[in-house]
Design a protein around this motif. Structure first.
Motif, PDB file in Angstrom:
ATOM      1  N   THR A 315      12.712  46.463   6.672  1.00 16.14           N
ATOM      2  CA  THR A 315      13.041  45.030   6.698  1.00 16.14           C
ATOM      3  C   THR A 315      12.540  44.321   5.445  1.00 16.14           C
ATOM      4  O   THR A 315      12.965  43.204   5.151  1.00 16.14           O
ATOM      5  CB  THR A 315      12.437  44.322   7.937  1.00 16.14           C
ATOM      6  N   ASN A 339      14.081  41.421  15.695  1.00 22.42           N
ATOM      7  CA  ASN A 339      15.022  40.342  15.389  1.00 22.42           C
ATOM      8  C   ASN A 339      14.493  38.993  15.877  1.00 22.42           C
ATOM      9  O   ASN A 339      14.755  37.949  15.266  1.00 22.42           O
ATOM     10  CB  ASN A 339      16.380  40.629  16.010  1.00 22.42           C
ATOM     11  N   LYS A 340      13.740  38.993  16.985  1.00 12.84           N
ATOM     12  CA  LYS A 340      13.105  37.761  17.451  1.00 12.84           C
ATOM     13  C   LYS A 340      12.106  37.237  16.426  1.00 12.84           C
ATOM     14  O   LYS A 340      11.833  36.032  16.365  1.00 12.84           O
ATOM     15  CB  LYS A 340      12.388  38.008  18.792  1.00 12.84           C
ATOM     16  N   MET A 341      11.571  38.156  15.611  1.00 11.65           N
ATOM     17  CA  MET A 341      10.578  37.774  14.605  1.00 11.65           C
ATOM     18  C   MET A 341      11.222  37.417  13.264  1.00 11.65           C
ATOM     19  O   MET A 341      10.517  37.122  12.297  1.00 11.65           O
ATOM     20  CB  MET A 341       9.578  38.915  14.410  1.00 11.65           C
ATOM     21  N   GLY A 342      12.556  37.496  13.191  1.00  6.99           N
ATOM     22  CA  GLY A 342      13.240  37.114  11.961  1.00  6.99           C
ATOM     23  C   GLY A 342      13.906  38.242  11.215  1.00  6.99           C
ATOM     24  O   GLY A 342      14.516  38.017  10.159  1.00  6.99           O
ATOM     25  N   SER A 344      16.776  41.130  10.493  1.00  8.39           N
ATOM     26  CA  SER A 344      18.236  41.120  10.625  1.00  8.39           C
ATOM     27  C   SER A 344      18.699  42.575  10.730  1.00  8.39           C
ATOM     28  O   SER A 344      18.935  43.243   9.721  1.00  8.39           O
ATOM     29  CB  SER A 344      18.874  40.425   9.422  1.00  8.39           C
ATOM     30  N   SER A 358      13.492  40.471   4.671  1.00  2.00           N
ATOM     31  CA  SER A 358      13.402  39.532   5.785  1.00  2.00           C
ATOM     32  C   SER A 358      12.005  38.928   5.840  1.00  2.00           C
ATOM     33  O   SER A 358      11.004  39.627   5.658  1.00  2.00           O
ATOM     34  CB  SER A 358      13.702  40.237   7.110  1.00  2.00           C
ATOM     35  N   SER A 359      11.943  37.639   6.104  1.00  2.00           N
ATOM     36  CA  SER A 359      10.663  36.958   6.261  1.00  2.00           C
ATOM     37  C   SER A 359      10.347  36.915   7.752  1.00  2.00           C
ATOM     38  O   SER A 359      11.020  36.227   8.523  1.00  2.00           O
ATOM     39  CB  SER A 359      10.750  35.536   5.702  1.00  2.00           C
ATOM     40  N   LEU A 360       9.343  37.681   8.181  1.00  2.00           N
ATOM     41  CA  LEU A 360       9.018  37.779   9.597  1.00  2.00           C
ATOM     42  C   LEU A 360       8.091  36.652  10.022  1.00  2.00           C
ATOM     43  O   LEU A 360       7.171  36.275   9.294  1.00  2.00           O
ATOM     44  CB  LEU A 360       8.376  39.131   9.901  1.00  2.00           C
ATOM     45  N   GLN A 361       8.343  36.126  11.227  1.00  5.07           N
ATOM     46  CA  GLN A 361       7.554  35.045  11.795  1.00  5.07           C
ATOM     47  C   GLN A 361       6.957  35.502  13.126  1.00  5.07           C
ATOM     48  O   GLN A 361       7.570  36.273  13.865  1.00  5.07           O
ATOM     49  CB  GLN A 361       8.433  33.808  12.036  1.00  5.07           C
ATOM     50  N   ALA A 383       3.639  39.229   9.634  1.00 14.00           N
ATOM     51  CA  ALA A 383       4.362  38.018  10.024  1.00 14.00           C
ATOM     52  C   ALA A 383       3.510  36.771   9.777  1.00 14.00           C
ATOM     53  O   ALA A 383       2.284  36.797   9.860  1.00 14.00           O
ATOM     54  CB  ALA A 383       4.753  38.098  11.492  1.00 14.00           C
TER      55      ALA A 383
END
Length: 434
Positions: A315, A339-342, A344, A358-361, A383
């Motif tokens: 990711t 995917n819930k964390m950002g 794709s 991807s920038s994970l949150q 994250a």
């Protein structure tokens, strides 16, 4: 309900020693029941699966005790009951090893269907085929099945698909069977070889373990011994992957590098630096992370148990990666959580397409199995904000000291517990803490 809280982002850096192999340990603990004398096992991880297996041991008359140094002492001399309650055997998948361990001694074994991680389908058809070739019969009931054999005879068994579980189980049965057993298209996993080496130390006659053809000459009995289980290559692999994810430098001590060849090769291709010494491996971020294509396979291919942590790394790659899961095509429960964390990631027909950078949150996510849990821990470490993981009992099934290990490398992870058990109350409790 218990959950894990991770404050990120953090850089993981430092060195650690991984525990003994979970997959080896569960096979070898069952194999110890074949002995006619006490056995001492070293490097057995103190995981939840071990505690369930110890309960099963007590039920059948096999005593398993862990001493102050962590060694496990097993006395199988008073085993008198080949009936294992379905509730206990259904708690983890490899309870079926008790068929191989007990059938030759008792002529009959009763146990529940395989439990453990839910990958939709973990069939035991190759186990059934092997035991029937050796003279056993199966009777299936709603919650349990019975395996019977007046006498086990050596046979030539060809596995239609490579399976480490059936290879080990057949080996356990064959060591006390009459005559010679030949296993063709056998699994080559280090854990299969480890189990065979343990059995040979007890007096078995096994050759070819580690190749696709294993030969076992039956013996009359097996003796006691002392044996040390190999280190867990899968936990080691996850931490080596973590250096690429977080940008730190990680050294895994007391590991066998040959067990991780496919993982290390793929990490180098992706852009992770690797330094290999005799019994330790260091990984570090060596430039940018490159997108790649990965296909999981049985050993010596890329391990299915490492595709989840590798997914987190991809990711963060430059470009789009493709990951094909051929061992358990439905093993993608972690993708929805990522995917819930950002992230794709799209999955179709056993293939994950992973968009990089991807920038994970932080988010509230659930671990569905051991490796997915480690994957989510790695995602939580990089994250932004707070990640909360439920289902941590799955992580503890395979790695009892996961939080301690992560925190020793610089993570900020804590465990929490509440008497509240509903999802809504759980979410409210988590929000209150956060």
């Amino acid at each position: 309900m218990r959950w894990m809280k991770i404050e990120g982002p953090s850089k993981l850096e430092g060195s650690l020693t991984v525990p003994g192999s979970k997959n080896s340990s569960l096979a070898i603990l069952a194999a110890a029941c074949l002995a006619s004398e006490p056995v001492t096992l070293k490097n057995i991880p103190n995981i939840a699966d071990f505690r369930v297996l110890r309960e099963i041991g007590e039920e059948i008359g096999c005593v398993m005790n862990r001493d102050i140094l962590g060694d496990v002492h097993i006395d199988p001399t008073n085993i008198n009951n080949p009936i294992i309650e379905p509730e206990k055997s259904g708690k983890f998948r490899t309870a079926y090893y008790f068929i191989g361990a007990l059938l030759a001694k008792f002529g009959k074994v009763s146990l529940g269907y395989p439990g453990g991680d839910d990958f939709v389908s973990r069939p035991i058809d190759q186990h059934i085929k092997a035991f029937e070739k050796m003279g056993a019969t199966f009777t299936f009931h709603k919650d349990y099945y019975i395996v019977e054999a007046t006498r086990l005879n050596g046979a030539t068994i060809y596995f239609d698909t490579i399976t480490s579980g059936a290879t080990v189980n057949s080996t356990l049965a064959a060591v006390l069977a009459e005559g010679e057993t030949i296993l063709l298209n056998a699994a080559r996993d280090p854990e299969v070889t480890d189990t065979a080496l343990f059995l040979n130390q007890m007096g078995a006659k096994i050759t070819g373990a580690g190749t696709d053809t294993i030969k076992i000459k039956g013996v009359k009995q097996l003796n006691g011994c002392s044996y040390s289980v190999i280190p867990d290559r899968l936990i080691a692999g996850a931490f080596l992957i973590s250096s690429g994810i977080t940008g730190g430098t990680i050294t895994v001590e007391d590991i066998i590098p040959e067990h991780l060849t496919s993982c290390l090769t793929k990490l180098k291709e992706i852009g992770v630096g690797i330094e290999i010494k005799e019994n330790n491996i260091t990984s570090f971020l060596d430039g940018r992370i490159n997108a790649t294509r990965v296909r999981t396979a049985m050993f010596p291919g890329f391990p299915t148990d490492l595709q989840q942590p590798l997914t987190v790394l991809l990711t963060q790659a430059n470009g789009r990666s493709v990951l094909r899961e051929t061992v358990y095509p439905n093993r993608f429960n972690h993708v929805y959580q990522l995917n819930k964390m950002g992230a794709s990631i799209e999955v179709a027909n056993g293939v994950a397409h992973i968009k990089g950078k991807s920038s994970l949150q932080g988010a509230l996510v659930n671990a569905s199995d051991v490796r997915a849990g480690i994957c989510l821990m790695l995602a939580g470490v990089i994250a932004e904000g707070t990640t909360t993981i439920t289902g941590i009992e799955h992580i503890e099934r395979g790695y009892d000291e996961a939080v301690t290990a992560f925190n020793s490398l610089g993570a900020n992870i804590s465990l929490h517990q509440s008497d509240e058990i509903t999802d809504d109350l759980m979410i409210a409790e988590v929000k209150k803490i956060n």
